[in-house]
Design a protein around this motif. Sequence first.
Motif, PDB file in Angstrom:
ATOM      1  N   MET A  24       0.604  -0.925  -0.159  1.00  0.00           N
ATOM      2  CA  MET A  24       0.491   0.272  -0.033  1.00  0.00           C
ATOM      3  C   MET A  24       0.789   1.091   0.369  1.00  0.00           C
ATOM      4  SD  MET A  24      -2.764  -0.695   3.126  1.00  0.00           S
ATOM      5  CE  MET A  24      -3.910  -2.052   2.573  1.00  0.00           C
ATOM      6  N   SER A  25       0.907   1.757  -0.811  1.00  0.00           N
ATOM      7  CA  SER A  25       0.956   3.776  -0.705  1.00  0.00           C
ATOM      8  C   SER A  25       0.926   4.367   0.377  1.00  0.00           C
ATOM      9  CB  SER A  25       0.138   4.538  -1.365  1.00  0.00           C
ATOM     10  OG  SER A  25       0.713   5.839  -1.177  1.00  0.00           O
ATOM     11  N   HIS A  26       1.847   4.583   1.436  1.00  0.00           N
ATOM     12  CA  HIS A  26       1.471   5.068   3.167  1.00  0.00           C
ATOM     13  C   HIS A  26       1.268   6.253   2.770  1.00  0.00           C
ATOM     14  CE1 HIS A  26       5.289   7.026   1.081  1.00  0.00           C
ATOM     15  NE2 HIS A  26       4.923   8.147   1.680  1.00  0.00           N
ATOM     16  N   ARG A  27       0.604   7.024   1.829  1.00  0.00           N
ATOM     17  CA  ARG A  27      -0.388   7.909   1.418  1.00  0.00           C
ATOM     18  C   ARG A  27      -2.254   7.931   1.104  1.00  0.00           C
ATOM     19  NH1 ARG A  27       2.989  11.812   3.962  1.00  0.00           N
ATOM     20  NH2 ARG A  27       5.372  12.027   3.247  1.00  0.00           N
TER      21      ARG A  27
ATOM     22  N   GLN B 282      12.998   4.102  12.199  1.00  0.00           N
ATOM     23  CA  GLN B 282      13.231   3.001  12.317  1.00  0.00           C
ATOM     24  C   GLN B 282      14.886   3.773  12.218  1.00  0.00           C
ATOM     25  OE1 GLN B 282      13.304   2.098   7.866  1.00  0.00           O
ATOM     26  NE2 GLN B 282      11.667   3.747   7.949  1.00  0.00           N
TER      27      GLN B 282
ATOM     28  N   TYR C 120       7.327  11.730   7.513  1.00  0.00           N
ATOM     29  CA  TYR C 120       8.191  13.078   7.220  1.00  0.00           C
ATOM     30  C   TYR C 120       8.348  11.503   5.389  1.00  0.00           C
ATOM     31  CZ  TYR C 120      11.926  15.426   5.898  1.00  0.00           C
ATOM     32  OH  TYR C 120      12.858  15.898   4.717  1.00  0.00           O
ATOM     33  N   ASN C 121       9.073  10.709   5.397  1.00  0.00           N
ATOM     34  CA  ASN C 121       9.206   9.893   5.107  1.00  0.00           C
ATOM     35  C   ASN C 121       8.510   8.339   4.822  1.00  0.00           C
ATOM     36  OD1 ASN C 121      10.640   8.982   6.502  1.00  0.00           O
ATOM     37  ND2 ASN C 121      12.283   8.149   5.270  1.00  0.00           N
ATOM     38  N   THR C 122       8.979   7.260   4.348  1.00  0.00           N
ATOM     39  CA  THR C 122       7.800   6.207   3.835  1.00  0.00           C
ATOM     40  C   THR C 122       8.200   5.002   5.118  1.00  0.00           C
ATOM     41  OG1 THR C 122       8.601   6.028   1.576  1.00  0.00           O
ATOM     42  CG2 THR C 122       7.096   3.946   2.624  1.00  0.00           C
ATOM     43  N   PRO C 123       7.170   5.034   6.058  1.00  0.00           N
ATOM     44  CA  PRO C 123       7.294   5.071   7.591  1.00  0.00           C
ATOM     45  C   PRO C 123       7.697   3.250   7.124  1.00  0.00           C
ATOM     46  CG  PRO C 123       5.475   5.101   7.303  1.00  0.00           C
ATOM     47  CD  PRO C 123       5.279   5.974   6.333  1.00  0.00           C
ATOM     48  N   PRO C 124       7.969   2.449   8.423  1.00  0.00           N
ATOM     49  CA  PRO C 124       8.126   0.591   8.629  1.00  0.00           C
ATOM     50  C   PRO C 124       6.104   0.589   8.197  1.00  0.00           C
ATOM     51  CG  PRO C 124       9.054   2.241  10.274  1.00  0.00           C
ATOM     52  CD  PRO C 124       8.580   2.884   9.875  1.00  0.00           C
ATOM     53  N   CYS C 125       6.044   0.156   7.481  1.00  0.00           N
ATOM     54  CA  CYS C 125       4.385   0.220   7.565  1.00  0.00           C
ATOM     55  C   CYS C 125       4.051  -1.446   7.999  1.00  0.00           C
ATOM     56  CB  CYS C 125       3.911  -0.046   6.019  1.00  0.00           C
ATOM     57  SG  CYS C 125       4.247   1.812   5.229  1.00  0.00           S
TER      58      CYS C 125
END
Lengths: 364, 364
Positions: A39-42, A73, A240-245
Amino acid sequence: MARVYNFSAGPSMLPEAVLKTAQAELLDYHGSGMSVMEMSHRSKWFDEIITNTEAAMRRVLNIPDNYKVGFFQGGATQQFAMVPLNFMTTGTADYLVTGNFSKKAAEEAAKFGTARIAASSKDKNFTYIPDVAAIDYDPNASYIHICQNNTIFGTKYVDVPQVNGIPLVADMSSMICSEPVDVSKYGVIYFGVQKNIAPAGMAVAIVRDDLLGKAAKGLTPDKIPTMMNYTTLLNADSMYNTPPCWCIYMTGLVMNYLENEIGGLENMQKRNAAKAKVLYDYLDGQDFYKNPVEKKYRSMMNVTFTSPDADTDKAFCAAATEAGFVNLKGHRLVGGMRASIYNAMPAEGIDKLVDFMEKFRREH
Amino acid sequence: MARVYNFSAGPSMLPEAVLKTAQAELLDYHGSGMSVMEMSHRSKWFDEIITNTEAAMRRVLNIPDNYKVGFFQGGATQQFAMVPLNFMTTGTADYLVTGNFSKKAAEEAAKFGTARIAASSKDKNFTYIPDVAAIDYDPNASYIHICQNNTIFGTKYVDVPQVNGIPLVADMSSMICSEPVDVSKYGVIYFGVQKNIAPAGMAVAIVRDDLLGKAAKGLTPDKIPTMMNYTTLLNADSMYNTPPCWCIYMTGLVMNYLENEIGGLENMQKRNAAKAKVLYDYLDGQDFYKNPVEKKYRSMMNVTFTSPDADTDKAFCAAATEAGFVNLKGHRLVGGMRASIYNAMPAEGIDKLVDFMEKFRREH
């Protein structure tokens, strides 16, 4: 093969019900047609996951509104650098050294200022916790840092330092969510999730909001590496950036489990206390195995013990593995054995371990 | 619900076969009685996973022996700080700005030294790549930094800078493993895994070993935050602290898939080129949709396009989602649409998208 009883100090057992949910949803999360891993984190899907995970954690840990919660992270080790970079505003902080990780935290902090060792239990090989009321704290310390449960040595604070106006910073990696905690006693709580919450790859920090927006003495906030700047990352709601989803998703599942299946941390504490009592009572009732920790400071999560000698320790671990009790070998710094009995270890795992220990004792 | 065609720029689609393996093994990895999410990172089980993952990546990417491979946390954004902290030994480096992430990398590097913008394609809104042979590089630059494929603007380098003695550092997040790469042209290659390899929560760096053991001018290696020190982390084989085990496992599954199901990166490139051709050929054969990128520099992974106006773009995305083509909305910096067609997007996904685009065009 049947699932084993895994006494690993971390990463460690997760609730089987949670793993089954993750398995069932793995290719298609709630009719989205996607795995959470894809999934897109957005996306609205993930926005719902991260929002619900934070909300559930706030309920489970009873986090006051003036604390921000962030998903980071780099594990607790990265927090060891982030804490001084962001909070050592006076250029000095007090560190209480009660084991391996508090020592590492102090060593990392010394890169960015003065990490004063205000107390240590090294004199007795970290088998106790110093009396926090008797320590001579530096009134100029930016914060006091503790590691509240010591995974390797099997100790835990009973009282925590409360010094007027000096924020307490605590690494709770190996005891988070094992019992209720009064968050308001702390300026910052942080923990790697891989011991008691979720798969490895994430740390959580709970930060009192008045501490944000600053930097270590001699530094300005804009010179802190972005991925180590609590203010930037918390203000961006961990996006802020892609998190560890995936870790966030798993954390959410475990928070739901704690809230709805266990009934909250008071109940979790009762279960954990009962589990630890079975093991400590057994250890106290015989002379073959020994636990070196001062009783008052025994950890509820990590129970260390030794057999009469190192060869027997080795034989014990081999026989235990064979019998389905895995990862009982103690940390290389202390040797012997260690049973990490986190939230997800069922009571029957302890009962069966004690039966096995007694059988082994009789045979040796 | 059936699985959708997910055109997300990252996190993004993973091969369905890989997801099915992860699902099947989720509660019991290879008879261990544990999930990979529960394993001690020091166990023989996980040691096998991380060793095999690195070995497979070395084969797939054909990485020479004088390069180290490491698994890191914090995404490419953390690498933006690590690169200057570790490699900006002269105090200055040349950055080529061709989009959002190369701009961010330069801004982060400016915290630790001089990040000189040696070239930029901002004058034409990043729709092309500057001629790398015509750039006036600083002979004193510690390295030259590029982002080899620009996710947001849909561009890609054709040639990369090769300047005598100056190491090339490349962010390959959105094109890694989409085609073969000559690693020996680079000093450092890094990438977040969440676009073309694995779930979010990990970055990989491939570092030529003569670059290690140093620090930015004015700094010594022991003052770099430990979790940002390539030398420390690479010398510990990515096990200085608990690594992101699940991401490493998933990366291993995808490397096996690339090697054994696809037959290597030459084959992957053929598939990807064929997929991109279908979409670009369609775009070039009509006037309703437009792709703004100079043809020579078109990305094989991220295809941007616009319809006649913003309202129609919006209607397009809504209708596409309804039809099972999700995450086609362009990045907020550029608007319009973007189809990210990474390795895991099947050819039929592109064919069906083109059919849908044509149907939408006729209706509008």
